[in-house]
Design an enzyme around this catalytic site. Structure first.
Site, PDB file in Angstrom:
ATOM      1  N   ASP A  81      32.463  35.201  40.339  1.00  0.00           N
ATOM      2  CA  ASP A  81      32.452  36.623  39.981  1.00  0.00           C
ATOM      3  C   ASP A  81      31.885  36.742  38.568  1.00  0.00           C
ATOM      4  OD1 ASP A  81      32.902  39.335  39.974  1.00  0.00           O
ATOM      5  OD2 ASP A  81      35.062  39.199  39.694  1.00  0.00           O
TER       6      ASP A  81
ATOM      7  N   PHE B 297      35.376  44.127  46.529  1.00  0.00           N
ATOM      8  CA  PHE B 297      36.548  43.268  46.460  1.00  0.00           C
ATOM      9  C   PHE B 297      36.799  42.701  47.852  1.00  0.00           C
ATOM     10  CE2 PHE B 297      40.883  41.889  46.101  1.00  0.00           C
ATOM     11  CZ  PHE B 297      40.899  41.340  44.823  1.00  0.00           C
TER      12      PHE B 297
ATOM     13  N   ARG C  79      45.479  35.771  51.947  1.00  0.00           N
ATOM     14  CA  ARG C  79      44.812  34.476  51.777  1.00  0.00           C
ATOM     15  C   ARG C  79      44.612  33.734  53.084  1.00  0.00           C
ATOM     16  NH1 ARG C  79      44.571  33.131  46.320  1.00  0.00           N
ATOM     17  NH2 ARG C  79      46.396  33.691  45.086  1.00  0.00           N
TER      18      ARG C  79
HETATM   19  P1  IMP Z   1      35.565  34.652  37.740  1.00  0.00           P
HETATM   20  O1  IMP Z   1      35.471  36.084  37.297  1.00  0.00           O
HETATM   21  O2  IMP Z   1      34.231  34.150  38.237  1.00  0.00           O
HETATM   22  O3  IMP Z   1      36.182  33.785  36.712  1.00  0.00           O
HETATM   23  O4  IMP Z   1      36.513  34.656  38.990  1.00  0.00           O
HETATM   24  C1  IMP Z   1      37.860  34.507  38.777  1.00  0.00           C
HETATM   25  C2  IMP Z   1      38.707  34.628  39.972  1.00  0.00           C
HETATM   26  O5  IMP Z   1      38.847  36.008  40.262  1.00  0.00           O
HETATM   27  C3  IMP Z   1      38.229  34.033  41.278  1.00  0.00           C
HETATM   28  O6  IMP Z   1      38.423  32.644  41.359  1.00  0.00           O
HETATM   29  C4  IMP Z   1      39.148  34.769  42.209  1.00  0.00           C
HETATM   30  O7  IMP Z   1      40.418  34.164  42.205  1.00  0.00           O
HETATM   31  C5  IMP Z   1      39.215  36.147  41.570  1.00  0.00           C
HETATM   32  N1  IMP Z   1      38.309  37.094  42.239  1.00  0.00           N
HETATM   33  C6  IMP Z   1      37.109  37.525  41.839  1.00  0.00           C
HETATM   34  N2  IMP Z   1      36.586  38.397  42.716  1.00  0.00           N
HETATM   35  C7  IMP Z   1      37.494  38.504  43.710  1.00  0.00           C
HETATM   36  C8  IMP Z   1      37.548  39.245  44.951  1.00  0.00           C
HETATM   37  O8  IMP Z   1      36.624  39.992  45.350  1.00  0.00           O
HETATM   38  N3  IMP Z   1      38.665  39.087  45.699  1.00  0.00           N
HETATM   39  C9  IMP Z   1      39.689  38.280  45.343  1.00  0.00           C
HETATM   40  N4  IMP Z   1      39.685  37.577  44.205  1.00  0.00           N
HETATM   41  C10 IMP Z   1      38.595  37.672  43.405  1.00  0.00           C
END
Ligand code: IMP
Ligand code: MG
Length: 178
Positions: free
Chosen positions: A99, A148, A161
């Site tokens: 993300d 999301f 999950r």
């Molecule tokens: P990051 O922003 O790339 O560090 O992502 C961090 C974490 O945010 C991911 O490993 C997920 O646990 C959570 N995350 C990001 N986008 C989503 C989503 O669309 N659904 C559920 N969890 C998410």
């Protein structure tokens, strides 16, 4: 709560198999260690490692991120693997979704300072955000729109999950539910 199917189970299973071949072929890997980021990558990780032939050890870390606003990543706490002895030359970090990239960037840094010669990264999903992630993954299962999503390891408040597929959590419903 409205869930809209985005990626069905058979497509996920097929893609995980082809990712495993890509990982092995592209890199002509010798033995490798795998680091699965909990909780989200528990299903992706367990399916991918069973399709990789040269895994030496499997490790787990549980980074905890505290979400920032829509544009900035929140704070991140690293809870890494306890011991990384008898290391393979390469470690492959697995996360379920890319993300902002904050999680993967931190994981990569941690594994580099743990002394692996080569640190590779693979994610099942990469979100197509307007703001690109701070790090790209070496291997990506699916590019998805900026929604999301839940299922196949991804949660909303620890729910969903276990779902055997990736679903979009309809935003109106998500807001309504908060
Ligand atoms: P990051 O922003 O790339 O560090 O992502 C961090 C974490 O945010 C991911 O490993 C997920 O646990 C959570 N995350 C990001 N986008 C989503 C989503 O669309 N659904 C559920 N969890 C998410
Ligand atoms: Mg995660």
């Amino acid at each position: 709560m409205a869930l809209r199917n985005l990626i069905p189970k058979p497509a996920i299973q097929a893609r995980i198999k082809s990712m495993a071949r890509e990982i092995e072929q592209a890199l002509a890997l010798g033995e490798l260690d795998v680091l699965i980021l909990l909780k989200g990558a528990f299903l992706f990780g367990s399916d991918l490692v069973r399709n990789l032939e040269k895994v030496q050890s499997v490790h787990f870390a549980q980074p905890k991120s505290y979400r920032g606003d829509a544009k900035t990543a929140g704070q991140l706490e690293w809870h890494g693997p306890q011991s990384l002895e008898n290391k393979a030359p390469t470690i492959l970090i697995l996360d379920e979704i890319l993300d902002t990239g904050a999680t993967l960037a931190r994981a990569k840094k941690e594994m580099q300072s743990s002394g692996f010669d080569r640190v590779l990264t693979a994610v099942l999903l990469r979100k197509n955000r307007s703001e690109p992630p701070v790090i790209e993954a070496d291997f990506v299962g699916f590019e998805i729109p900026d929604h999301f999503v839940v299922g196949f390891g991804l949660d909303y408040g620890e729910k969903f999950r276990h779902l055997d597929g990736i679903f979009i959590l309809e935003p109106e419903e998500a807001l309504h539910d908060r």
